[in-house]
Structures are given as C-alpha cells and as structure tokens.
Scaffold this active site. Structure first.
Site, PDB file in Angstrom:
ATOM      1  N   ASP A   8       0.315  -1.380   0.177  1.00 15.46           N
ATOM      2  CA  ASP A   8       0.308   0.407   0.026  1.00 15.46           C
ATOM      3  C   ASP A   8       0.928   1.306   0.158  1.00 15.46           C
ATOM      4  O   ASP A   8       2.239   1.223  -0.443  1.00 15.46           O
ATOM      5  CB  ASP A   8      -1.356   0.045   1.341  1.00 15.46           C
ATOM      6  CG  ASP A   8      -0.577   0.447   2.505  1.00 15.46           C
ATOM      7  OD1 ASP A   8       0.600   0.325   2.444  1.00 15.46           O
ATOM      8  OD2 ASP A   8      -0.980   0.276   3.673  1.00 15.46           O
ATOM      9  N   CYS A  65       3.162  -3.565   4.421  1.00 14.14           N
ATOM     10  CA  CYS A  65       2.119  -1.545   4.453  1.00 14.14           C
ATOM     11  C   CYS A  65       2.967  -1.494   5.746  1.00 14.14           C
ATOM     12  O   CYS A  65       3.527  -2.004   6.622  1.00 14.14           O
ATOM     13  CB  CYS A  65       0.927  -2.385   4.809  1.00 14.14           C
ATOM     14  SG  CYS A  65       0.864  -3.622   5.651  1.00 14.14           S
ATOM     15  N   THR A  67       2.650  -1.720   9.176  1.00 14.12           N
ATOM     16  CA  THR A  67       2.895  -2.697  10.644  1.00 14.12           C
ATOM     17  C   THR A  67       3.281  -4.034   9.669  1.00 14.12           C
ATOM     18  O   THR A  67       3.513  -4.455  10.687  1.00 14.12           O
ATOM     19  CB  THR A  67       1.706  -2.992  11.802  1.00 14.12           C
ATOM     20  OG1 THR A  67       0.182  -3.143  10.456  1.00 14.12           O
ATOM     21  CG2 THR A  67       0.904  -1.495  12.012  1.00 14.12           C
ATOM     22  N   HIS A  98      10.948 -23.505   8.043  1.00 12.44           N
ATOM     23  CA  HIS A  98       9.274 -24.215   8.572  1.00 12.44           C
ATOM     24  C   HIS A  98       8.326 -24.100   8.381  1.00 12.44           C
ATOM     25  O   HIS A  98       6.981 -25.081   8.500  1.00 12.44           O
ATOM     26  CB  HIS A  98       9.999 -23.954  10.393  1.00 12.44           C
ATOM     27  CG  HIS A  98      10.931 -24.282  10.553  1.00 12.44           C
ATOM     28  ND1 HIS A  98      11.373 -24.315  12.656  1.00 12.44           N
ATOM     29  CD2 HIS A  98      12.332 -25.025  10.198  1.00 12.44           C
ATOM     30  CE1 HIS A  98      12.128 -24.997  12.790  1.00 12.44           C
ATOM     31  NE2 HIS A  98      13.081 -24.774  11.418  1.00 12.44           N
ATOM     32  N   HIS A 133       8.115 -30.016   9.265  1.00 11.81           N
ATOM     33  CA  HIS A 133       7.601 -29.322   8.665  1.00 11.81           C
ATOM     34  C   HIS A 133       6.356 -30.020   7.834  1.00 11.81           C
ATOM     35  O   HIS A 133       5.405 -29.313   7.843  1.00 11.81           O
ATOM     36  CB  HIS A 133       8.746 -28.673   8.407  1.00 11.81           C
ATOM     37  CG  HIS A 133       9.414 -28.227   9.688  1.00 11.81           C
ATOM     38  ND1 HIS A 133       9.545 -27.643  10.932  1.00 11.81           N
ATOM     39  CD2 HIS A 133      11.026 -28.126   9.882  1.00 11.81           C
ATOM     40  CE1 HIS A 133       9.940 -27.288  11.241  1.00 11.81           C
ATOM     41  NE2 HIS A 133      10.978 -28.261  10.607  1.00 11.81           N
TER      42      HIS A 133
HETATM   43  C1  RB5 Z   1      -2.175   2.557   6.483  1.00 11.42           C
HETATM   44  O1  RB5 Z   1      -2.069   3.609   7.252  1.00 11.42           O
HETATM   45  C2  RB5 Z   1      -1.637   1.223   7.607  1.00 11.42           C
HETATM   46  O2  RB5 Z   1      -2.463   1.145   8.195  1.00 11.42           O
HETATM   47  C3  RB5 Z   1      -1.685   0.035   6.911  1.00 11.42           C
HETATM   48  O3  RB5 Z   1      -0.307   0.251   6.108  1.00 11.42           O
HETATM   49  C4  RB5 Z   1      -1.235  -0.724   7.825  1.00 11.42           C
HETATM   50  O4  RB5 Z   1       0.167  -0.606   8.723  1.00 11.42           O
HETATM   51  C5  RB5 Z   1      -2.340  -1.728   8.239  1.00 11.42           C
HETATM   52  O5  RB5 Z   1      -2.446  -2.818   8.812  1.00 11.42           O
END
Ligand code: RB5
Length: 143
Positions: A8, A65, A67, A98, A133
């Site tokens: 994203d 993304c 996180t 694994h 595994h």
């Molecule tokens: C975008 O702001 C953020 O929410 C997205 O990149 C991600 O971290 C979602 O899990």
C-alpha cells in the site's frame, strides 16, 4: 523463480528499495502496485499478490504495509497462501524453512530499507526443510 511484489502507500518507498535490490541481483519479478505513495487500501494489494502467488504464476511474494499486519492478515485468507510477517533475517529464513511461507510481509514503518533488503535476501535464499515441517504444513488449512 518469479517474484511478485505489492504494497500500500505505507510500503511504497520501501518497495522501491526492494526492487532496486532485486534488479541488482537479477531476480525475475513483477511489481503489482501500488504505483505511488497515494493512500490506498492494503486488502486490495493483499488479494492481488495472494491471487498471483496462489495461481502459480509467481513462486514467492514480497508484500509491505505500515505494520505488515494488514497485508499479511488479508493474504492469509487465501487457502494456498502462507504469508509470514518478517521483521528479522532469522524470522524470514525460518518462515521459509519451517512454514514454507510463500509471501514475506514487511512492516515498512518499523524497519529500515537496509533491514528490509537483508530480510528479503534471507527469505529468498532459504528453502523449506520438509520432514516434520511438511506434516505440520499439511495441517494448516481448516480441517
Ligand atoms: C496505513 O496507514 C496502515 O494502516 C497500513 O499500512 C497497515 O499498517 C495496516 O495494517
């Protein structure tokens, strides 16, 4: 081995660093988007990369993304996907060894570009160890 990439907006810049690395190392890859840092929804990219890997067109995927969690969670809704949130080289290597992970999800807002490249390198250079595994992997789909 053909590699798919997707992110994203939060992972867009880091994806470019990963692309530079893949180009330099001569990997065969395709960037499925996003193609700018304009705000977009991670599930759209998660489903795009999951379909691409699940179809067999690509052997492995690299997703990003903010996180790493959102794109990872959404991709794992696909039966043929084992997407692993990778924040260290060791986790990335173990995800392949694994779990036979087929997508490496990177938390772009929590690691550096240099770390991302090292994690991707570890993921792509490791392989599934089979044995015990394999038995566990076969139990992952809903029974
Ligand atoms: C975008 O702001 C953020 O929410 C997205 O990149 C991600 O971290 C979602 O899990």
């Amino acid at each position: 081995m053909k590699i798919a990439l997707a992110s994203d907006h939060a992972g867009y810049e880091m994806k470019q660093a990963v692309i530079d690395f893949l180009k330099k190392e001569g990997f065969d890859f395709e960037d499925l988007g996003a193609f700018s840092a304009e705000s977009s929804d991670y599930p759209d990219w998660a489903h795009a990369i999951a379909h691409a890997v699940e179809s067999g067109k690509y052997s492995l995927g690299i997703s990003l993304c903010g996180t790493g969690n959102g794109i990872n969670i959404a991709a794992n809704k696909h039966q043929g996907i084992r997407s692993a949130l990778c924040w260290s080289e060791k986790i990335a290597a173990l995800a392949r060894q694994h779990n036979d992970a087929n997508i490496c999800a990177l938390p772009a807002r929590f690691i550096t570009d240099d770390e991302a490249v090292k994690i991707v390198k570890a993921f792509l250079s490791s392989s599934f160890e089979e044995g015990r595994h394999q038995r566990r992997k076969l139990k992952i789909p809903i029974q």
